[in-house]
Motif scaffolding. Structure first.
Motif, mmCIF file in Angstrom:
data_model
loop_
_atom_site.group_PDB
_atom_site.id
_atom_site.type_symbol
_atom_site.label_atom_id
_atom_site.label_comp_id
_atom_site.label_asym_id
_atom_site.label_seq_id
_atom_site.Cartn_x
_atom_site.Cartn_y
_atom_site.Cartn_z
ATOM 1 N N TRP A 56 38.926 45.695 43.921
ATOM 2 C CA TRP A 56 40.356 45.738 44.247
ATOM 3 C C TRP A 56 41.231 45.728 43.011
ATOM 4 N N TRP A 57 40.849 44.897 42.056
ATOM 5 C CA TRP A 57 41.718 44.653 40.898
ATOM 6 C C TRP A 57 41.006 45.049 39.625
ATOM 7 N N GLU A 58 41.779 45.636 38.701
ATOM 8 C CA GLU A 58 41.232 45.846 37.365
ATOM 9 C C GLU A 58 40.885 44.480 36.808
ATOM 10 N N SER A 59 39.671 44.334 36.286
ATOM 11 C CA SER A 59 39.287 43.004 35.840
ATOM 12 C C SER A 59 38.457 43.075 34.571
ATOM 13 N N GLN A 60 38.426 41.936 33.892
ATOM 14 C CA GLN A 60 37.602 41.836 32.687
ATOM 15 C C GLN A 60 36.122 41.914 33.053
ATOM 16 N N ILE B 286 36.516 37.923 49.092
ATOM 17 C CA ILE B 286 37.461 38.160 47.988
ATOM 18 C C ILE B 286 36.719 38.148 46.648
ATOM 19 N N ALA C 49 45.324 40.051 49.988
ATOM 20 C CA ALA C 49 44.649 40.653 48.843
ATOM 21 C C ALA C 49 45.172 42.057 48.569
ATOM 22 N N ALA D 178 47.671 41.445 40.971
ATOM 23 C CA ALA D 178 46.512 40.663 40.551
ATOM 24 C C ALA D 178 45.594 41.440 39.623
ATOM 25 N N SER D 179 45.930 42.670 39.324
ATOM 26 C CA SER D 179 45.139 43.399 38.342
ATOM 27 C C SER D 179 45.312 42.742 36.988
ATOM 28 N N TYR D 180 44.194 42.668 36.265
ATOM 29 C CA TYR D 180 44.231 41.939 35.010
ATOM 30 C C TYR D 180 44.889 42.756 33.911
ATOM 31 N N PHE D 181 44.856 44.084 34.039
ATOM 32 C CA PHE D 181 45.454 44.911 32.985
ATOM 33 C C PHE D 181 45.939 46.229 33.559
ATOM 34 N N TRP E 79 41.766 34.904 32.975
ATOM 35 C CA TRP E 79 42.178 34.664 34.361
ATOM 36 C C TRP E 79 42.194 35.984 35.132
ATOM 37 N N ASP E 80 41.064 36.645 35.208
ATOM 38 C CA ASP E 80 41.026 37.864 36.011
ATOM 39 C C ASP E 80 40.584 37.508 37.437
ATOM 40 N N GLY E 81 40.549 38.516 38.318
ATOM 41 C CA GLY E 81 40.294 38.245 39.732
ATOM 42 C C GLY E 81 38.953 37.591 39.996
ATOM 43 N N ARG F 169 47.342 43.793 45.259
ATOM 44 C CA ARG F 169 46.528 44.781 44.562
ATOM 45 C C ARG F 169 47.062 45.098 43.167
#
Lengths: 149, 238
Positions: free
Chosen positions: B175-179, B168, A26, A33-36, B121-123, A30
């Motif tokens: 962790w991740w930029e997401s919608q 997760i 994960a 896998a970020s969406y934007f 398809w975000d995290g 980092r």
């Protein structure tokens, strides 16, 4: 050692290894896998103009400007460290308001403006009733009505 | 722990307990949803679509909580070989999958008016969809074991491996930029106004009671299946 204890140790070791592997994977993902991109990560990312990317952040207060044609909208997306100018032609989502989140599909043009093909609204984790919105100043105090003006 | 290992003893407790969980659960869910639909004010940005929260959030919690329980039961099955552990893990899988699906469906319906899209398809959305597929995989594996009722060790190992997805899902928005927005309810408090928070808690408690009742019912059904199978085997041997 009893077989039961052997199995317990084995299960704990396996679980620790699995979770460790999951966390490693994960954290390696980092960036990918970020969406934007946010304006700050976009500024450092060296993305060539014309490449399809996604930009997300807050719509800067006071930045939304609509052209005379009625469908072209200019605004600035900001995060804590940087800003990015965006232009979009089309109908904006209901929740597209200043001070709230937005995720845009599109590409950078040669002048450094982000040209969006589509806009998605992104709301934050705060849930506030409409009649309390003026009292609670810690959250975005905009409603749909401010855009209708 | 082995006090409840005797299925007869377990059945003696599970049978009267089932309606005690089921009916208060149904009443709580109906009450919370009625209150949530009719008495709760519109949200500052989302308007009335915020009310889908009272189904979506409990479904997400139970989908994730279900797999956590399934993984713990799988560990108990492998380590202590408790006779009811595999039965309970298998009993959790179907309502768990159902709530994961309910979370995905209601989330999709909620996403259309608020975000402007049914799916991205975000995290967070992707990891939740994976959880649903993991449930399907576990159900298929558990059903594939040669003896009805008992659960194979392969399925138990799968249940433990799948638990990696739970942290997760939880961390995906950090962790991740997401919608999807970040968590509203954390150890530090809640950023949901109390007008929404109370019906949400009531609904979550109600759905949890229903979940528990369904698990007990499925465990009883599986134990009955095991008994039928044992009896048929004895008859075949005679």
């Amino acid at each position: 050692m009893k077989p039961k204890h052997q199995r317990l140790i084995l299960a704990i070791l396996a679980l620790a290894a699995l979770i460790g592997a999951g966390l490693l994977a994960a954290s390696a993902l980092r960036e990918e896998a970020s969406y934007f991109y946010t304006p700050a990560t976009l500024a450092n990312a060296d993305v060539e103009p014309g490449k399809a990317i996604r930009l997300g952040g807050m719509v800067q207060k006071g930045s939304v400007r609509r052209d005379a044609d009625g469908i072209t909208v200019h605004f600035i997306v900001q995060d804590r460290d940087a800003t990015q100018a965006v232009v979009y032609k089309g109908i904006t989502p209901d929740l597209f308001v200043e001070g709230s989140g937005v995720v845009a599909d599109g590409r950078m043009d040669a002048k450094g403006v982000f040209v969006a093909d589509s806009l998605l609204a992104k709301h934050d984790e705060n849930y506030v009733p409409r009649e309390l919105k003026d009292i609670d100043m810690s959250t975005a105090e905009h409603s749909k009505d401010t855009l209708a003006e | 722990m082995h006090r409840f290992a005797n299925p007869a003893r377990f059945l003696g407790i599970a049978k009267p307990l089932t309606p005690l969980l089921l009916w208060p659960g149904i009443l709580l869910v109906l009450g919370a949803c009625w209150w949530g639909l009719t008495q709760v004010p519109a949200e500052r940005l989302q308007g009335h679509s915020v009310k889908i929260m009272f189904v979506h959030v409990p479904a997400a919690w139970l989908g994730m909580g279900g797999w956590t329980g399934l993984a713990i039961a799988s560990i108990v099955q492998l380590v202590w070989k408790h006779p009811l552990a595999g039965v309970s893990a298998r009993a959790i899988a179907v309502p768990g999958a159902l709530f994961a699906a309910l979370c995905l469906i209601t989330g999709s319906i909620w996403g259309r008016p608020t975000w402007g899209t049914w799916w991205v398809w975000d995290g967070r959305l992707t990891s939740m969809l994976i959880l649903f597929f993991l449930y399907l995989g576990y159900i298929a594996l558990a059903n594939a074991s040669s003896e009805k009722g008992s659960v194979s060790r392969t399925a138990a190992v799968f249940g433990i491996i799948g638990a990696v997805n739970i942290p997760i899902i939880n961390r995906s928005v950090v962790w991740w930029e997401s919608q999807h927005q970040k968590a509203s309810i954390t150890l530090g408090g809640s950023s949901i106004d109390s007008a929404y928070l109370w019906p949400l808690f009531a609904s979550a408690l109600g759905f949890t009671l229903i979940f528990g009742a369904v698990v007990l019912m499925r465990m009883r059904a599986q134990l009955a299946e095991i008994r039928i199978e044992a009896r048929m085997r004895r008859m075949a041997e005679d």
